[in-house]
Design an enzyme around this catalytic site. Structure first.
Site, PDB file in Angstrom:
ATOM      1  N   CYS A 295       0.057   5.354   6.538  1.00 23.50           N
ATOM      2  CA  CYS A 295      -0.367   5.266   7.925  1.00 23.50           C
ATOM      3  C   CYS A 295       0.439   4.819   8.892  1.00 23.50           C
ATOM      4  CB  CYS A 295      -1.685   4.335   7.846  1.00 23.50           C
ATOM      5  SG  CYS A 295      -3.074   4.559   6.661  1.00 23.50           S
TER       6      CYS A 295
ATOM      7  N   CYS B 284       0.260   0.930  10.209  1.00 19.93           N
ATOM      8  CA  CYS B 284      -0.070   0.008   9.466  1.00 19.93           C
ATOM      9  C   CYS B 284       1.175  -0.798   8.877  1.00 19.93           C
ATOM     10  CB  CYS B 284      -0.647   0.335   8.121  1.00 19.93           C
ATOM     11  SG  CYS B 284      -1.241  -0.846   7.464  1.00 19.93           S
TER      12      CYS B 284
ATOM     13  N   CYS C 220       0.724  -1.286   0.015  1.00 16.86           N
ATOM     14  CA  CYS C 220      -0.071   0.057   0.069  1.00 16.86           C
ATOM     15  C   CYS C 220       1.004   1.172  -0.037  1.00 16.86           C
ATOM     16  CB  CYS C 220      -0.800   0.092   1.223  1.00 16.86           C
ATOM     17  SG  CYS C 220      -1.979   1.466   1.197  1.00 16.86           S
TER      18      CYS C 220
ATOM     19  N   CYS D 131     -15.475 -10.647   5.324  1.00 20.87           N
ATOM     20  CA  CYS D 131     -15.109  -9.341   4.808  1.00 20.87           C
ATOM     21  C   CYS D 131     -13.922  -9.638   4.104  1.00 20.87           C
ATOM     22  CB  CYS D 131     -14.837  -8.558   6.121  1.00 20.87           C
ATOM     23  SG  CYS D 131     -14.386  -6.715   5.466  1.00 20.87           S
TER      24      CYS D 131
ATOM     25  N   CYS E  12     -18.782  -8.177   3.263  1.00 21.91           N
ATOM     26  CA  CYS E  12     -18.222  -6.791   3.426  1.00 21.91           C
ATOM     27  C   CYS E  12     -17.005  -6.805   2.876  1.00 21.91           C
ATOM     28  CB  CYS E  12     -18.067  -6.851   4.999  1.00 21.91           C
ATOM     29  SG  CYS E  12     -17.184  -5.219   5.506  1.00 21.91           S
TER      30      CYS E  12
ATOM     31  N   CYS F  87     -19.709   0.250   7.383  1.00 21.38           N
ATOM     32  CA  CYS F  87     -18.775  -0.214   8.868  1.00 21.38           C
ATOM     33  C   CYS F  87     -17.746   0.977   8.965  1.00 21.38           C
ATOM     34  CB  CYS F  87     -18.554  -1.433   8.617  1.00 21.38           C
ATOM     35  SG  CYS F  87     -17.222  -2.162  10.002  1.00 21.38           S
TER      36      CYS F  87
ATOM     37  N   ARG G  58     -18.032  -3.814  17.331  1.00 17.57           N
ATOM     38  CA  ARG G  58     -17.330  -4.966  17.202  1.00 17.57           C
ATOM     39  C   ARG G  58     -16.074  -4.959  17.707  1.00 17.57           C
ATOM     40  NH1 ARG G  58     -18.008  -4.703  11.707  1.00 17.57           N
ATOM     41  NH2 ARG G  58     -19.755  -6.030  11.957  1.00 17.57           N
TER      42      ARG G  58
END
Length: 348
Positions: free
Chosen positions: A70, A73, A66, A110, A143, A203, A279
């Protein structure tokens, strides 16, 4: 009839509101913890069967590589971590994983891809649409979390049968620039708006332990409680799993999250988002069964199960089932035909 009247009266005391102020949410958040848990439990029982817990499985269909920065991450190309980039998984492999998740008790599947945005990845997107259709055919809620989406892509996912789209806000608007610089807060809100406009359930949640202050946790909850068009259908509450090689993991910014911080965040979310699924997500492995029981008492009613969440460890299916048996919890059945409702929440 008396039970129904009592439940209705309690539900009226914890209504679905989209006009919360930060000060009101801060007052809920700062309440004495046991009183907050008591109120959250009342709100939970008024709007849900408190024994029902949704079981979700998250599969990384495209790991690493990616381009975002972030700070937490492990999948960013900007950080030197243990994660190595992979190609997108084949459709049949993903559908086989969905079948295994269903057999293990999951009702939502998901799929996550480590991208900044779906962009012009036409072949990958065609395969993802095929995955969505195949998972839906298994009788599971579907998802996905694929980074930023435009309005056309959101409609295509909806047409393929996608039930929900995950796009976390991570933290408050004020603290957000300390975490990520390659995507703005408004970019995230625009993707959420595109998803809602397509009729897909939202979500969206955040991460505790990034180095934020309590005011930032309140700020995140305020954003979620005042989203245009209604509350999210589900809110993941993550406890940071600090990964070596990430700026937050290595820079001393991460702060360990204890059970009471998790309980306070979950209970506040339950009071202000009474029809939203809350969750337990990343970091759950760090908490004992007794600590997780406190989180369920505070209003959590959804978990990610399986032994891995994207790239971080998670409790195994068997240990989750043992915990459910011990606490008298039962899996929430899938609602594959549910639409996004203005008030937010899942059709229980």
């Amino acid at each position: 009839a008396n039970n129904a009247a009592v439940r209705a009266a309690v539900a009226a005391a914890f209504p679905v509101r989209s006009d919360w102020t930060r000060n009101e949410i801060r007052a809920v958040f700062d309440a004495p913890l046991l009183e907050l848990v008591r109120d959250a439990g009342a709100a939970h029982r008024a709007h849900w069967d408190s024994r029902d817990v949704q079981q979700c499985t998250l599969l990384s269909i495209k790991t690493g590589g990616c381009t975002e920065d972030c700070g937490y991450c492990s999948q960013s190309v900007r950080h030197k971590t243990h994660v190595k980039p992979t190609r997108q998984l084949p459709v049949d492999e993903v559908l086989a994983a969905a079948k295994r998740a269903k057999l293990a008790g999951s009702t939502r599947f998901c799929m996550g891809a480590a991208w900044r945005e779906l962009g012009n990845k036409k072949k990958a997107f065609r395969e993802i649409l095929e995955m969505v259709e195949g998972v839906r055919a298994e009788g599971l809620e579907v998802c996905a979390t694929l980074g930023m989406l435009d309005a056309v892509q959101a409609r295509q996912l909806k047409d393929a049968g996608l039930h929900a789209y995950n796009h976390n806000l991570d933290t408050s608007r004020e603290f957000y620039p300390s975490v990520i610089s390659t995507r703005t807060y408004d970019d995230r809100l625009q993707t959420i708006a595109n998803v809602k406009a397509a009729g897909i359930s939202v979500c969206s949640g955040g991460i505790l332990g990034l180095g934020e202050e309590p005011a930032d946790r309140v700020g995140l909850l305020h954003e979620l409680a005042t989203l245009p068009g209604g509350h999210p259908e589900s809110v993941p509450v993550n406890a940071l799993v600090a990964v070596p090689g990430t700026p937050i993991g290595d820079g001393g910014k991460a702060s360990p999250v204890d059970v009471f911080e998790m309980v306070r965040m979950i209970a506040t979310a339950r009071v202000i988002l009474p029809k939203t699924m809350v969750r337990l997500s990343a970091g759950r492995l760090e908490f004992s069964p007794g600590e997780q029981a406190l989180m369920f008492m505070a209003g959590a009613n959804s978990i990610f199960n399986g032994d891995k969440l994207l790239t971080t460890p998670n409790p195994e299916f068997s240990s989750d089932q043992a915990l459910f048996d011990l606490l008298g919890l039962k899996g929430l059945q899938p609602d594959t035909l549910a639409e996004t409702r203005r008030g937010g929440g899942h059709v229980a």
